[in-house]
Design a protein around this motif. Structure first.
Motif, short mmCIF file in Angstrom:
data_model
loop_
_atom_site.label_atom_id
_atom_site.label_comp_id
_atom_site.label_asym_id
_atom_site.label_seq_id
_atom_site.Cartn_x
_atom_site.Cartn_y
_atom_site.Cartn_z
N LEU A 1 -18.25 0.52 -23.36
CA LEU A 1 -17.96 -0.68 -22.50
C LEU A 1 -18.37 -0.43 -22.15
O LEU A 1 -19.30 0.75 -20.57
N THR A 2 -18.17 -1.44 -20.82
CA THR A 2 -19.14 -1.02 -19.03
C THR A 2 -17.44 -0.48 -18.56
O THR A 2 -17.17 -0.51 -18.68
N ARG B 1 -16.17 -2.33 -16.44
CA ARG B 1 -14.72 -3.37 -16.15
C ARG B 1 -14.48 -3.69 -17.38
O ARG B 1 -13.19 -3.75 -16.94
N GLU B 2 -14.68 -3.31 -18.10
CA GLU B 2 -14.67 -3.23 -19.97
C GLU B 2 -13.39 -2.34 -19.89
O GLU B 2 -12.19 -2.51 -20.66
N GLU C 1 -10.18 -2.79 -17.96
CA GLU C 1 -9.46 -4.05 -17.95
C GLU C 1 -8.68 -2.80 -18.97
O GLU C 1 -8.15 -4.14 -19.20
N PHE C 2 -9.36 -2.41 -19.97
CA PHE C 2 -9.14 -1.56 -21.36
C PHE C 2 -7.34 -0.85 -20.35
O PHE C 2 -6.47 -1.08 -21.24
N SER D 1 -7.03 -6.86 -11.36
CA SER D 1 -8.18 -7.06 -10.63
C SER D 1 -8.77 -7.05 -9.15
O SER D 1 -9.80 -6.34 -8.83
N GLU E 1 -21.34 -3.45 -14.92
CA GLU E 1 -21.86 -3.92 -15.98
C GLU E 1 -22.49 -3.64 -16.94
O GLU E 1 -22.75 -4.34 -17.55
#
Length: 261
Positions: free
Chosen positions: A94-95, A97-98, A101-102, A115, A132
């Motif tokens: 994952l990045t 960001r990902e 978000e998780f 956010s 990213e």
């Protein structure tokens, strides 16, 4: 009715087979307090922390977060805790960001709130250039920043941090120190902070507990610990070495090496 403290540990014992890693340990992290857990490698710091976050089941004693028993009400406890482990636990594919978000979805955070908070932390830690990129490609220090943000996102009432400043650059270390001071300034939240760095503990922690082979050798403010070892102007490092009876061993080890060259 009095509110339960952020963390209360009573007679905690942790065993791995026949080895006792933590031996009847008791201490409390009060509201508005940063509590430093200090000790050499193998002293029992990480075992204690893993007991608090439910990764290790105690052989005896109790661990309560705001009055809730970790072994009985583990899910509710986890909702109230932000945890940074000693060893990075991230999804390499994952990045940042990902991953964040998780974490936000697991914590059931409103998307707009998550956010906004994420963006603020990313700017503060200057992660825009890596946000990213796959976590696999990131430096250890950058990974540590991602872990810290993940622990802070849901603004938990108890932060449990195991060597959280490892590999951080000086700017990020200063940000974290300032952030933690502000985090408990309201007088309700608590922080359990494990570190090897005595100078950081001396600057940051309201009280410290000194662990040695699973046993609490001393606890309190620096002034109280100085009184315990009858050393009015000693640094925390000097107090630590006296309480763990390592001072003579350090001198003997240095003397055995002789003069360099």
């Amino acid at each position: 009715m009095a509110t339960a403290p952020p963390l209360s540990i009573g007679e905690l014992t942790v065993r791995y087979g026949e080895r006792v890693a933590v031996d009847r340990l008791s201490f409390t992290v009060g509201p508005g307090e940063i509590y430093g857990l200090l000790g050499s490698n193998g002293a029992g710091k990480t075992s204690t922390i893993k007991s608090v976050v439910g990764l290790v089941r105690p052989a005896g004693g109790t661990v309560r977060v705001f009055g809730r028993d970790v072994t009985v009400d583990g899910l509710r406890v986890k909702e109230q805790v932000g945890y940074v482990p000693e060893t990075s636990l991230l999804y390499d594919a994952l990045t940042p960001r990902e991953f964040l978000e998780f974490v936000s979805s697991v914590r059931h955070l409103d998307r707009s709130v998550a956010s906004e908070r994420t963006a603020s932390y990313v700017r503060a830690f200057r992660l825009e250039g890596e946000f990213e990129e796959p976590i696999l490609t990131l430096s250890y220090g950058t990974r540590q920043k991602v872990l810290l943000i993940a622990a802070l996102l849901h603004q938990p009432p108890l932060l449990v941090l195991d060597e959280p400043l490892n590999s951080l650059d000086p700017r990020s270390v200063r940000i974290m120190k300032e952030l933690l001071v502000r985090y408990v300034a309201g007088g309700e939240r608590g922080v359990l902070f494990s570190t090897h760095t005595m100078e950081v503990a001396e600057q940051l922690c309201h009280r410290v507990g000194i662990l040695d082979r699973g046993v609490l050798r001393g606890e309190g403010t620096l002034e109280a610990l100085r009184e315990k070892v009858a050393a009015g102007d000693a640094t925390l490092e000097e107090v630590f070495l006296r309480l763990t009876e390592e001072g003579e061993g350090v001198r003997a080890a240095v003397d055995s090496l002789g003069a360099p060259g």
